[in-house]
Scaffold this active site. Structure first.
Site, PDB file in Angstrom:
ATOM      1  N   HIS A  72       0.846  -1.189   0.000  1.00  0.00           N
ATOM      2  CA  HIS A  72       0.000   0.000   0.000  1.00  0.00           C
ATOM      3  C   HIS A  72       0.885   1.245   0.000  1.00  0.00           C
ATOM      4  O   HIS A  72       1.776   1.382   0.830  1.00  0.00           O
ATOM      5  CB  HIS A  72      -0.905   0.016   1.232  1.00  0.00           C
ATOM      6  CG  HIS A  72      -2.106  -0.864   1.085  1.00  0.00           C
ATOM      7  ND1 HIS A  72      -3.243  -0.707   1.840  1.00  0.00           N
ATOM      8  CD2 HIS A  72      -2.346  -1.913   0.263  1.00  0.00           C
ATOM      9  CE1 HIS A  72      -4.141  -1.618   1.491  1.00  0.00           C
ATOM     10  NE2 HIS A  72      -3.609  -2.364   0.547  1.00  0.00           N
ATOM     11  N   TYR A 201      -9.396   5.643   6.972  1.00  0.00           N
ATOM     12  CA  TYR A 201      -9.577   6.067   8.364  1.00  0.00           C
ATOM     13  C   TYR A 201     -10.626   7.176   8.375  1.00  0.00           C
ATOM     14  O   TYR A 201     -10.400   8.245   7.798  1.00  0.00           O
ATOM     15  CB  TYR A 201      -8.269   6.605   8.936  1.00  0.00           C
ATOM     16  CG  TYR A 201      -7.215   5.547   9.189  1.00  0.00           C
ATOM     17  CD1 TYR A 201      -6.975   5.080  10.479  1.00  0.00           C
ATOM     18  CD2 TYR A 201      -6.447   5.017   8.152  1.00  0.00           C
ATOM     19  CE1 TYR A 201      -5.997   4.119  10.731  1.00  0.00           C
ATOM     20  CE2 TYR A 201      -5.474   4.050   8.391  1.00  0.00           C
ATOM     21  CZ  TYR A 201      -5.257   3.611   9.681  1.00  0.00           C
ATOM     22  OH  TYR A 201      -4.292   2.652   9.919  1.00  0.00           O
ATOM     23  N   PRO A 293      -4.402   0.450  18.516  1.00  0.00           N
ATOM     24  CA  PRO A 293      -4.129  -0.034  17.159  1.00  0.00           C
ATOM     25  C   PRO A 293      -4.251   1.023  16.068  1.00  0.00           C
ATOM     26  O   PRO A 293      -3.924   0.732  14.917  1.00  0.00           O
ATOM     27  CB  PRO A 293      -5.182  -1.133  16.967  1.00  0.00           C
ATOM     28  CG  PRO A 293      -6.293  -0.763  17.892  1.00  0.00           C
ATOM     29  CD  PRO A 293      -5.637  -0.126  19.082  1.00  0.00           C
ATOM     30  N   LYS A 297       1.156   0.140  15.006  1.00  0.00           N
ATOM     31  CA  LYS A 297       2.540   0.120  15.481  1.00  0.00           C
ATOM     32  C   LYS A 297       2.921  -1.106  16.298  1.00  0.00           C
ATOM     33  O   LYS A 297       4.113  -1.365  16.499  1.00  0.00           O
ATOM     34  CB  LYS A 297       2.815   1.363  16.330  1.00  0.00           C
ATOM     35  CG  LYS A 297       2.822   2.654  15.535  1.00  0.00           C
ATOM     36  CD  LYS A 297       3.979   2.682  14.580  1.00  0.00           C
ATOM     37  CE  LYS A 297       3.854   3.804  13.578  1.00  0.00           C
ATOM     38  NZ  LYS A 297       4.381   3.464  12.268  1.00  0.00           N
ATOM     39  N   TYR A 385       3.808   6.840   9.957  1.00  0.00           N
ATOM     40  CA  TYR A 385       3.010   5.661   9.596  1.00  0.00           C
ATOM     41  C   TYR A 385       3.884   4.602   8.913  1.00  0.00           C
ATOM     42  O   TYR A 385       3.732   3.402   9.187  1.00  0.00           O
ATOM     43  CB  TYR A 385       1.855   6.065   8.677  1.00  0.00           C
ATOM     44  CG  TYR A 385       0.758   5.031   8.575  1.00  0.00           C
ATOM     45  CD1 TYR A 385      -0.394   5.133   9.333  1.00  0.00           C
ATOM     46  CD2 TYR A 385       0.880   3.937   7.719  1.00  0.00           C
ATOM     47  CE1 TYR A 385      -1.408   4.175   9.241  1.00  0.00           C
ATOM     48  CE2 TYR A 385      -0.121   2.969   7.626  1.00  0.00           C
ATOM     49  CZ  TYR A 385      -1.254   3.100   8.383  1.00  0.00           C
ATOM     50  OH  TYR A 385      -2.234   2.148   8.297  1.00  0.00           O
TER      51      TYR A 385
END
Length: 391
Positions: A72, A201, A293, A297, A385
């Site tokens: 991704h 998200y 979550p 990580k 990220y």
């Protein structure tokens, strides 16, 4: 039994550490309280940072990941019915992430360990770590109905937040930092193709939602729910209806529905135990730290811990200097606290607190607007990220 490194726990941290040590010519024994089937099927994280992907490839454990994993190059943020894509490679100089479930990572590492590595004992319950501050620490364990002792030069506790390793650190030497959140994630697995090709998200006045996936034909989705929610209290259609509301956009995007095959609720917690070392006992992964979550990580932090330990031990062997091993806790904690900070930021950015005021709602939207309109803010998110340096 006698070995150089006794590893408690055959999750991804313990298994990867055994692999790294094997490749460095250092012997180890892995003790796992559960059976192999349990380890290979427990559902956990599924997002691998760039550094984690690179480590697995270098360790010889990346063949199936590269074949079946889903690279991704970004994520999508949704708020106020708007959509904003964060382009990872463009912002980070080429980094991305890989969607590849922890269960699959464990399967790959177990197969390698059983084929090439040292002993991996399933259904071997660690009972205690003894003499951790001495030069000959021991792990007392139960295996095949009898108690035994594993004598080691070093012990690495990869046995999670309720394991015996952390309890071997004297209370007077421990410092604990934690935060619990008044909400959790209701997660589902569904036999339906993902409705988007990257993770989504979503911040909504009714609560957070996440669109993820396990494969091109299996979707993984989450809803923010009150702390203590019973997953079975939610009907399947009720879940899909709520997901549709929270993912709603101003364009013609639509959520695909399908049969739900699993439901569970994940609590939200931040936790750090300092130090991550006591004598010759080293803590790694959930034994030392837990993150909510939202920032993806948990598994990646565990990888950073065991990479740091394996490199430090190899350096001691090769140079005679214990400097890197002595700095293990300090080195890992720098990365841990950055991950805690990012996970907290993502959680408070996207989840609506039960007692949120209109002022706080507007602040959330302003923070999201900042990410969507400022390259500096967007780059900070993308850098975090895709992963902090491993060492």
């Amino acid at each position: 039994m006698r070995t150089t490194v006794g590893i408690i726990g055959a999750g991804p941290a313990g298994l990867l550490l055994a692999r790294l040590l094997h490749n460095a010519g250092i012997d180890s024994v892995v003790l796992e309280s559960r059976d192999r089937a349990y380890v290979e099927h427990r559902q956990r994280a599924g997002i691998l940072e760039q550094g984690t992907v690179d480590v697995l490839r270098a360790a010889g454990a990346g063949e199936r990941m590269d074949r079946e994993g889903l690279r991704h190059d970004g994520i999508e943020l949704r708020f106020d019915r708007r959509r904003h894509r964060v382009d990872f490679p463009a912002l980070t100089g080429g980094s991305s992430v890989m969607v590849y479930a922890q269960t699959e990572v464990c399967k790959d590492l177990i197969a390698l360990q059983l084929k090439e590595g040292g002993p991996l004992l399933f259904e071997a319950e660690a009972l205690a770590v003894e003499d951790a501050a001495s030069e000959r620490p021991r792990v007392r364990f139960r295996y095949e109905g009898r108690e035994d002792v594993l004598e080691c030069d070093y012990v690495v506790g990869c046995d999670g937040s309720w394991g015996v390793a952390r309890r071997a650190v004297p209370a007077e030497l421990s410092r604990v930092f934690e935060r619990t959140y008044p909400f959790g994630w209701l997660g589902i697995l569904a036999d339906v193709a993902p409705s988007h090709d990257e993770l989504v998200y979503a911040r909504h006045d009714r609560g957070f939602a996440l669109l993820s996936m396990r494969s091109p034909v299996v979707s993984r989705l989450y809803l923010q729910v009150p702390e203590g929610t019973d997953a079975e209290a939610w009907g399947d259609e009720e879940i899909w209806d709520e997901l549709e509301r929270r993912f709603e956009t101003a364009d013609d995007w639509r959520l695909r529905r399908g049969p739900i095959t699993a439901k569970s609720v994940t609590p939200m917690r931040s936790y750090v135990h300092e130090p991550m070392r006591h004598g010759r006992l080293f803590l790694a992964g959930d034994a030392a730290h837990i993150v909510p979550p939202t920032g993806a990580k948990g598994l990646n932090l565990a990888v950073g811990d065991v990479v740091t330990f394996a490199r430090a031990l190899a350096d001691l062997r090769d140079t005679g200097s214990a400097q890197r091993l002595d700095a293990y806790s300090e080195t890992c904690l720098r990365r841990v606290w950055q991950a805690e900070r990012f996970s907290y930021d993502m959680t408070t950015l996207l989840h609506r607190a039960p007692d949120a005021t209109p002022f706080e709602d507007r602040l959330q939207l302003a923070r999201l607007e900042r990410v969507a309109t400022s390259r500096a803010a967007e780059t900070d998110l993308a850098d975090a990220y895709t992963g902090f340096p491993l060492d």
